[in-house]
Design a protein around this motif. Sequence first.
Motif, PDB file in Angstrom:
ATOM      1  N   ASP A 274      49.883  66.163  34.613  1.00 15.30           N
ATOM      2  CA  ASP A 274      50.270  65.588  33.313  1.00 15.30           C
ATOM      3  C   ASP A 274      50.853  66.654  32.391  1.00 15.30           C
ATOM      4  O   ASP A 274      51.852  66.423  31.694  1.00 15.30           O
ATOM      5  N   LYS A 275      50.205  67.824  32.384  1.00 10.11           N
ATOM      6  CA  LYS A 275      50.710  68.913  31.545  1.00 10.11           C
ATOM      7  C   LYS A 275      52.094  69.348  32.003  1.00 10.11           C
ATOM      8  O   LYS A 275      53.001  69.584  31.180  1.00 10.11           O
TER       9      LYS A 275
ATOM     10  N   ASP B  70      54.713  66.884  30.929  1.00 10.28           N
ATOM     11  CA  ASP B  70      55.083  67.068  29.519  1.00 10.28           C
ATOM     12  C   ASP B  70      56.013  68.270  29.352  1.00 10.28           C
ATOM     13  O   ASP B  70      56.992  68.217  28.596  1.00 10.28           O
TER      14      ASP B  70
ATOM     15  N   GLU C 269      59.480  67.358  30.500  1.00 14.46           N
ATOM     16  CA  GLU C 269      60.212  66.551  29.511  1.00 14.46           C
ATOM     17  C   GLU C 269      60.735  67.417  28.375  1.00 14.46           C
ATOM     18  O   GLU C 269      61.870  67.231  27.904  1.00 14.46           O
ATOM     19  N   LYS C 270      59.904  68.372  27.939  1.00 18.72           N
ATOM     20  CA  LYS C 270      60.364  69.283  26.876  1.00 18.72           C
ATOM     21  C   LYS C 270      61.538  70.128  27.359  1.00 18.72           C
ATOM     22  O   LYS C 270      62.515  70.338  26.626  1.00 18.72           O
TER      23      LYS C 270
ATOM     24  N   ASP D 172      45.993  72.271  23.183  1.00 19.24           N
ATOM     25  CA  ASP D 172      46.215  71.125  24.064  1.00 19.24           C
ATOM     26  C   ASP D 172      45.041  70.880  24.998  1.00 19.24           C
ATOM     27  O   ASP D 172      45.111  69.993  25.845  1.00 19.24           O
TER      28      ASP D 172
END
Length: 398
Positions: A77-78, A81, A84-85, A391
Amino acid sequence: MAFYKKSKLHTGTALICSLAIVFSALPVYATDTIDNLQNQTSALENELKGINQDILTLSEKISDTEMQVEILNSDIDKTQDDLEKAQKNEDQQYEDMKSRIKYMYEHGSATMLEMLFSAENMSDFLNKADFIENLSNYDRKALNNLKDVHQQIADQKADLEAQQDSMKDLQNQLQTQQTQLQAKAAATSTDLNEVNAKLQKAKEEEAARQAEEARKQAEAAAKAEAAAKAEASASTNNTNTSSSSGNSGNSGNSGNSGNSGSSSSGSSSSSGGSNSSGSAIASDDLTLLAAILQCEAHYDYDSMLAVATVIMNRVYSSRFPNSIHDVIYAKGQFAPVWTGSLDRVLKQGPRSLSIQVAQDAINGARLASVADCYYFLYAPSTSRTGVVIGDNVFFTSW
């Protein structure tokens, strides 16, 4: 007549003794059966103990695998993310580059020429020409760098997903083995119960048989004693009706009969009796700790100190390895170890803030809010409750 009676008495006594010998030999088979059942019981109990130990070991492996799967899910999941960034940064850089190219295409010829011809001398001219070339090279290099970062993250995600599939396969295999062992344990328990029931029944039958044997032996002894007494009484009566001179031999015979009866009783009695921690901080651990902090936390002091607190808590706990190196490289604990992120940071060298936090942690600094925590996960990927720093969510036990 007296000799005939004595012979008859001896014959009866011998018959009773023979019966006693026969009865005493009968328990051998029953005893063998009980011993055999007891051996079976012992073997089944040992087998069941071994199976239960195997189940316990498998349960621990399943628990470890489930923990590793959850860690992998969190890191996937990290990574998603981060991917996507990186994609957004790449898209933005590309749009900025297109805008500059479009401007240069529409206005660039005149503008660039004006810039070049405005040079005061040859040196200024060359500098401006270099500036124009460097601007173009910057856009191209920045875009390529972003593409490289994007590809690295994509590769990292693919590796994590492959490891996740492998872990899930291992988890399924372990659960299948556990189910099979549990079925085997249940079957063994059933066999053990059946053997125990047979053993109990055999013991009860043996006790009843021994009681019956004792009763028969007592009855035989009583009959023998009564016969001896009757024999002695008959002999005495015959002696009293003979001549007045008397016969001392018959009295001797009577004494012998009494002795015989006593011997038989003694034999019966004998037959009845037979049925009865420390820690270590290495100098090169500073760089390793700084690198893992840089991989696992936001680049700010508290976020990295929180991760460092967890690592140092493990170092000083008897439940975990007692060195920074062994804690970080423990199987399935920190994703950057197996994704290659840690190696990349070590190769480039950790940043100054990472080194500072690592040094402070080694010197004893801890983040108070997570001082009792031994685990953390990427917060957006888990429903676990705990203390959220950056996070990550930190918690005391798995």
